[in-house]
Design a protein around this motif. Sequence first.
Motif, PDB file in Angstrom:
ATOM      1  N   ARG A   1      -8.861  -0.735  -5.505  1.00 40.21           N
ATOM      2  CA  ARG A   1      -9.643  -0.071  -4.458  1.00 40.21           C
ATOM      3  C   ARG A   1      -8.860   1.053  -3.800  1.00 40.21           C
ATOM      4  O   ARG A   1      -9.417   2.093  -3.440  1.00 40.21           O
ATOM      5  CB  ARG A   1     -10.097  -1.102  -3.425  1.00 40.21           C
ATOM      6  N   GLN A   2      -7.543   0.853  -3.653  1.00 38.47           N
ATOM      7  CA  GLN A   2      -6.727   1.917  -3.077  1.00 38.47           C
ATOM      8  C   GLN A   2      -6.693   3.141  -3.982  1.00 38.47           C
ATOM      9  O   GLN A   2      -6.755   4.277  -3.507  1.00 38.47           O
ATOM     10  CB  GLN A   2      -5.303   1.399  -2.832  1.00 38.47           C
TER      11      GLN A   2
ATOM     12  N   ARG B   1      -9.842   4.998  -3.446  1.00 43.72           N
ATOM     13  CA  ARG B   1      -9.849   5.711  -2.154  1.00 43.72           C
ATOM     14  C   ARG B   1      -9.013   6.980  -2.221  1.00 43.72           C
ATOM     15  O   ARG B   1      -9.331   7.984  -1.573  1.00 43.72           O
ATOM     16  CB  ARG B   1      -9.312   4.797  -1.041  1.00 43.72           C
ATOM     17  N   GLN B   2      -7.974   6.968  -3.035  1.00 40.12           N
ATOM     18  CA  GLN B   2      -7.092   8.129  -3.168  1.00 40.12           C
ATOM     19  C   GLN B   2      -7.601   9.127  -4.212  1.00 40.12           C
ATOM     20  O   GLN B   2      -6.902  10.083  -4.558  1.00 40.12           O
ATOM     21  CB  GLN B   2      -5.676   7.673  -3.545  1.00 40.12           C
ATOM     22  N   HIS B   3      -8.796   8.894  -4.732  1.00 35.43           N
ATOM     23  CA  HIS B   3      -9.445   9.809  -5.680  1.00 35.43           C
ATOM     24  C   HIS B   3      -8.598  10.045  -6.933  1.00 35.43           C
ATOM     25  O   HIS B   3      -8.528  11.160  -7.447  1.00 35.43           O
ATOM     26  CB  HIS B   3      -9.748  11.157  -5.014  1.00 35.43           C
TER      27      HIS B   3
ATOM     28  N   GLU C   1       0.824  -1.216   0.000  1.00 36.44           N
ATOM     29  CA  GLU C   1       0.000   0.000   0.000  1.00 36.44           C
ATOM     30  C   GLU C   1       0.853   1.259   0.000  1.00 36.44           C
ATOM     31  O   GLU C   1       0.562   2.224  -0.715  1.00 36.44           O
ATOM     32  CB  GLU C   1      -0.925  -0.011   1.218  1.00 36.44           C
TER      33      GLU C   1
ATOM     34  N   ARG D   1     -18.827   6.112 -10.134  1.00 35.18           N
ATOM     35  CA  ARG D   1     -18.286   7.394  -9.657  1.00 35.18           C
ATOM     36  C   ARG D   1     -17.948   8.315 -10.823  1.00 35.18           C
ATOM     37  O   ARG D   1     -18.232   9.515 -10.791  1.00 35.18           O
ATOM     38  CB  ARG D   1     -17.059   7.164  -8.787  1.00 35.18           C
TER      39      ARG D   1
END
Length: 576
Positions: A153-154, A157-159, A86, A199
């Motif tokens: 997915r990370q 989450r970090q846009h 990560e 999104r």
Amino acid sequence: MEAEHLKRLEAKDADHIAAILTDFNTKYADLLIFDGFRTDNLWHDLWLAIFGILEDQRLSHLHTQCLNTVRILTRDEFSLQTNYIEQEVNVLLKLARIEASSLKLPATPDELKQQEKEQADTQQEPSKDQSEVIAEALKCLCNLVYQSSDCRRQCLRQHCLDAILKRVASSMRHPSTLEYYDMKLLFLLTALEPAARSRLQIDLNGLTYMTKWLDDKLGEDAAAGSEEQLNIICELLKVMFNVTSAPDKSPNEYEIQSLHLTGVLRELLLRFGDMSTDKERAVVTHAINLLTNISGSCLTELTLRCSNAEEQRDREEEKEKKKDQESGARAKPRECCALCFEKRNVRSLAILLRYLRQSLAQQEAEASSHELLSPVLTVLVKCARSDRVMRHYLRQEILPPLRDVSQRPEIGQELRNHLCRFLTLPAMILRDLAAELLFVLCKEDVGRMIKYTGYGNAAGLFAKRGILDCRRVEGTDYSSDSEDSDTEEYKQQQQGINPVLGCVEPRSKSNPLDGMSEEQKEYEALQLVNLIEQLRQGGIVKPALIDKDGRPQPLEHILQLQEELPQQQLDQKRKT
């Protein structure tokens, strides 16, 4: 990699790092199997050593080489799944400049331009070296996103979707390589992660941004036709296909976006419709794929009304008229555009048909999959259903008035012949699309369908729709104009046409019953019944009757056909 080299990388020995990485990247450029790197934890140690260098700004001149090494290591799916990465993904997002941003993406491209004006002093275009680092980091992220669901997915989450879309829509110029890998990463995220599609479409209004960017790309006359730009456009169209594959917006809002998008795709087809290169053909292919996701009501944007050219045409006709009057000649009528049909410019439809013809030729030459033809057939079906003028034009091109009916409809190289051959294919998708297209072009008129395809070819469609008894399809809504007109050649041969075959049968065939007595004919009929019954018992064929719903109903015994014979004869007399 030797242990000594690994120790120098871990120690950040700047004098030797470049040579070590150059040797490694050259030696393992095509490496796909990493069994040798899993012994002694070599993959993990090398991974940490490289990212130690990437986090050191003093060694920024080595970052491009380090990212090349990372790109090679990210091919090892097993190591990516068994190690916690990560923190390293966050480093790559930062190097690619798509980490979480505090600035919210505006709702429309116009608002983004206004935001850029206000922040003009703080924004700077990346240098050439920085652009190379960004592009290499994006390549690494593409591998990671493809290999790891946790990485996908990370990234969400970090846009990173926000950051990529903002960079794409920005007025700031970026190298083509950077734009290409931005789109490649966006494509992988939207293809593999459903949440990314939702999104991008709903929260970020991504379809509006990407449509505007595609329109801008087409406006770049000098660069739009280059191979680099064509690659970018292909990736962009693939992303838009993913986003529109399952629209979550309200129908009205989505239709407004689709109308604008269809107009831009029309310009794209007109721009690259010649398909003179493989890249141009690829662009048209992806545009057609995207059109399959657009509702039929929006496809009317593929054609333009020729009224825009009427004033210019009137002026030109007036000039020609004056010239003709001076010379004593008669004025000639002029067309308002190259492909004007019923006062509409149908060049985009002509391009779709050209693409279909080329695909058919390629499919026959290379024996490629029939499924490659389904997108263009889907679009043509939607066009024919959605608009009267488009249906008339497609019918003129695919089902022109019949002249020569000496051969079966499936024999030949015209579009009608190809589509008739598809009617009996085992490939269900292509068979159903071809049948629906032909049926719609015939205004869902059973008699007209039989005329152009033959009852034998169309029997599958009729059985599926419950019209095997040639009843009229109810609920159809077609205009009453443009009725079918027969040519003189067709009228002369009409009486000799076999409706099952769809052509004139050769008269040279002799009747096998000639010369037989009534007893012989009865014997042969019973033999035929017995043979059909054997086939039925063996499960090879299932004799059937047409029920009241117009669908085939299996028989319990072959002699049931005899019971229905009087009714069939009575129906035949009523028709004649």
